[in-house]
Design a protein around this motif. Sequence first.
Motif, short mmCIF file in Angstrom:
data_model
loop_
_atom_site.label_atom_id
_atom_site.label_comp_id
_atom_site.label_asym_id
_atom_site.label_seq_id
_atom_site.Cartn_x
_atom_site.Cartn_y
_atom_site.Cartn_z
N TYR A 189 -3.94 17.31 -4.51
CA TYR A 189 -4.37 15.91 -4.56
C TYR A 189 -5.66 15.70 -3.77
O TYR A 189 -6.57 14.99 -4.19
N LYS B 105 -7.89 2.84 -5.48
CA LYS B 105 -7.25 2.60 -6.78
C LYS B 105 -7.99 3.34 -7.89
O LYS B 105 -7.37 3.88 -8.80
N ALA C 14 -7.32 7.14 -7.51
CA ALA C 14 -5.92 7.38 -7.85
C ALA C 14 -5.70 7.32 -9.36
O ALA C 14 -5.00 8.16 -9.92
N CYS D 232 -4.58 10.51 -11.28
CA CYS D 232 -3.11 10.38 -11.32
C CYS D 232 -2.46 10.74 -9.97
O CYS D 232 -1.53 11.54 -9.90
N PRO E 298 -0.65 9.05 -6.55
CA PRO E 298 -0.06 7.82 -6.01
C PRO E 298 -0.96 7.19 -4.94
O PRO E 298 -1.43 7.89 -4.04
N ASP E 299 -1.21 5.88 -5.05
CA ASP E 299 -2.12 5.17 -4.14
C ASP E 299 -1.80 5.40 -2.66
O ASP E 299 -2.68 5.71 -1.88
N ARG E 300 -0.55 5.20 -2.29
CA ARG E 300 -0.15 5.29 -0.88
C ARG E 300 -0.39 6.70 -0.33
O ARG E 300 -0.79 6.89 0.80
N TYR E 301 -0.09 7.69 -1.16
CA TYR E 301 -0.27 9.08 -0.76
C TYR E 301 -1.75 9.38 -0.58
O TYR E 301 -2.16 10.03 0.38
#
Length: 152
Positions: free
Chosen positions: A20, A41, A44, A48, A50-53
Motif C-alpha cells: 500500500y 481520498k 485511496a 484501492c 482503505p482511507d484510514r489505513y
Amino acid sequence: MMGTSLSKVCAVELSAKSEYALLAMLQLALGHNKGEPMQIKEIAQCQCIPDRYLEQLLADLRRHGLVKSQRGARGGYLLAREPFAINLLEIVQCIEGQEEREVPSNCTIEAALVRDVWAESRQAAEQVLKNYSLQKLCELHDRRQSTVMYYI
C-alpha cells in the motif's frame, strides 16, 4: 514436493502495508509534475487502499521525510523529494523498519548456514528494491500503459 508451486516454497512476500505504501508513493510520483498535492481520498480511490489505513501510512512516510503534507482546502500530500531520488527500499524500510536479527551463540552449524543463506537472499532483494526509484516505476508505468489496447 510434488505439486507445490515455487511461490509457496519461497515465502518471501511483500506485506500489505508495504505494498500500500509503495502504491501510494507511486501515485504521488505519477502526479508529481503537476506540483499539486493529492488528497488521501484521491490516492485511496486510485489505488484501492482503505482511507484510514492510508492515513497512518502517509503519517509514517511523512515522519521519515519521504512525503510532505500541505494543509488547507487544497491541501494533501506531495513527495518530499524528486521521484528519481526516492528508491523503493527506503519506502519499505520506512514501513517495515530495518530488520536486525541476533544469532544465538548456541546455534548449530546447520542453523547458521540456513541463516546465512537467508541473509544473502534478503540482501539480494534489498539490492533490487534499491535499484528501483519511483521515477523508474513511473517510466515502466507509462510504457506499460502505452501498450494496453482497448477494444470496444
